[in-house]
Write a protein that holds these residues in place. Structure first.
Motif, short mmCIF file in Angstrom:
data_model
loop_
_atom_site.label_atom_id
_atom_site.label_comp_id
_atom_site.label_asym_id
_atom_site.label_seq_id
_atom_site.Cartn_x
_atom_site.Cartn_y
_atom_site.Cartn_z
N VAL A 111 -2.32 -1.81 -11.14
CA VAL A 111 -1.62 -2.76 -11.33
C VAL A 111 -1.49 -3.83 -9.87
CG1 VAL A 111 0.62 -4.20 -12.07
CG2 VAL A 111 -0.99 -2.45 -13.39
N ALA A 112 -0.78 -2.19 -8.78
CA ALA A 112 0.02 -2.98 -7.21
C ALA A 112 -1.60 -3.83 -6.87
CB ALA A 112 -0.26 -2.20 -6.91
N TYR A 113 -2.42 -3.40 -6.86
CA TYR A 113 -3.58 -3.71 -6.40
C TYR A 113 -4.20 -5.28 -6.96
CZ TYR A 113 -8.36 -4.60 -3.63
OH TYR A 113 -9.36 -5.26 -3.24
N LYS A 114 -4.50 -5.10 -7.62
CA LYS A 114 -4.72 -6.95 -8.73
C LYS A 114 -3.84 -7.45 -8.54
CE LYS A 114 -8.73 -4.79 -10.42
NZ LYS A 114 -9.61 -5.41 -9.95
N THR A 115 -2.41 -6.99 -8.63
CA THR A 115 -1.19 -7.71 -8.06
C THR A 115 -1.50 -9.17 -6.75
OG1 THR A 115 -0.09 -6.77 -9.31
CG2 THR A 115 1.38 -8.61 -8.44
N VAL A 116 -1.96 -8.15 -5.99
CA VAL A 116 -1.77 -8.91 -4.32
C VAL A 116 -3.37 -9.53 -4.44
CG1 VAL A 116 -2.52 -7.72 -2.45
CG2 VAL A 116 -0.93 -6.76 -3.69
N LEU A 117 -4.41 -9.15 -5.20
CA LEU A 117 -5.81 -9.65 -4.69
C LEU A 117 -5.02 -11.47 -6.43
CD1 LEU A 117 -8.29 -6.75 -6.08
CD2 LEU A 117 -7.20 -8.83 -3.25
N TYR A 118 -4.23 -11.09 -7.12
CA TYR A 118 -4.09 -12.59 -8.50
C TYR A 118 -3.49 -12.76 -7.50
CZ TYR A 118 -2.45 -14.63 -12.78
OH TYR A 118 -2.34 -15.73 -14.00
N ALA A 119 -2.59 -13.02 -6.43
CA ALA A 119 -1.22 -13.41 -5.95
C ALA A 119 -2.06 -14.04 -4.26
CB ALA A 119 0.35 -12.89 -5.75
N MET A 152 8.79 -1.30 -6.45
CA MET A 152 6.98 -1.10 -6.32
C MET A 152 6.74 -2.50 -5.66
SD MET A 152 4.40 -0.15 -5.58
CE MET A 152 2.67 -0.50 -4.90
N MET A 153 8.21 -3.85 -7.07
CA MET A 153 8.00 -4.91 -6.83
C MET A 153 8.12 -5.62 -5.18
SD MET A 153 6.30 -6.21 -9.84
CE MET A 153 6.67 -5.64 -11.19
#
Length: 228
Positions: free
Chosen positions: A5-13, A196-197
């Motif tokens: 989720v952390a990595y996908k959030t970075v990519l999504y952002a 983590m956010m």
């Protein structure tokens, strides 16, 4: 929050904010996460760069309140330090970052930290002798105790903040040589979701994306909802 989720959030952002850069798993694992974690830990411990003249207190500082300590709690460990009975020096643990507290080996009495410029007054005090109330000094070799055997022991007990363990997005390659998340080779964050956010906010700043905390939370929730 797991590492996927952390990595996908970075990519999504990056995609949502029209970033021209792609954050590879290698960059995420070896650059963004280590730097972002260390930045956040430095913030929680108290960034001395933000001290005001004549007031060496950071805006946020470890031990300042329960909330800050709660954030750091996954990194607080206890250990027994062997002390050289001749030099009075104990080496730091390999993952050491910051002292939380120091006690006699049986944990009954505190061993106080002292600054170098005040050491002499402690060592030669007749009112508060170090034999009864030991002190320690931080040196480049480690911790130096006065007396050399605090409370008559060659050990001391220390609670300390350790360096954050690595956050790793493990991968395998599909038939098109694209990276696919592999939980078996991944390492999840030790931080709470809210902490983590904050780390993700710092990671995104490193690639030139400045987002508020609330926006990152929204992105992470969208990732979770989409099941990516």
């Amino acid at each position: 929050m797991d590492v996927n989720v952390a990595y996908k959030t970075v990519l999504y952002a990056c995609a949502k904010n029209k970033s021209q850069g792609y954050v590879s798993p290698e960059d995420f694992n070896t650059v963004l996460m280590p730097l972002a974690q260390n930045s956040y830990l430095d913030y929680l411990l108290g960034e001395y760069q933000k001290y005001l003249p004549q007031r060496p207190i950071a805006v946020v500082e470890f031990g300042q309140n329960e909330r800050v300590r709660d954030s750091i709690s996954p990194l607080i460990y206890n250990t027994i330090l062997p002390i050289n009975s001749t030099t009075g020096i104990a080496l730091r643990p390999s993952d050491y970052e910051y002292v939380d507290n120091m006690w006699g080996v049986y944990g009954l009495y505190n061993i106080r930290f002292v600054q170098q410029d005040r050491l002499d007054s402690f060592v030669h005090s007749s009112i508060d002798p170090v034999v009864q109330n030991p002190v320690y000094l931080i040196r480049h070799e480690g911790f130096q105790f006065f007396p050399e055997r605090p409370y008559g022991e060659n050990q001391a007990k220390m609670s300390y903040v350790r360096n954050p363990p690595s956050i790793v997005w493990g991968e395998t390659r599909d038939s098109n040589n694209r990276p696919v998340w592999n939980p078996a080779t991944s390492q999840n964050p030790i931080w709470s979701d809210s902490d983590m956010m904050q780390i993700i906010v710092r990671a995104l700043q490193l690639v030139g994306i400045n987002l508020q905390f609330g926006m990152v939370v929204q992105y992470a929730n969208e990732i979770k909802t989409q099941g990516q």
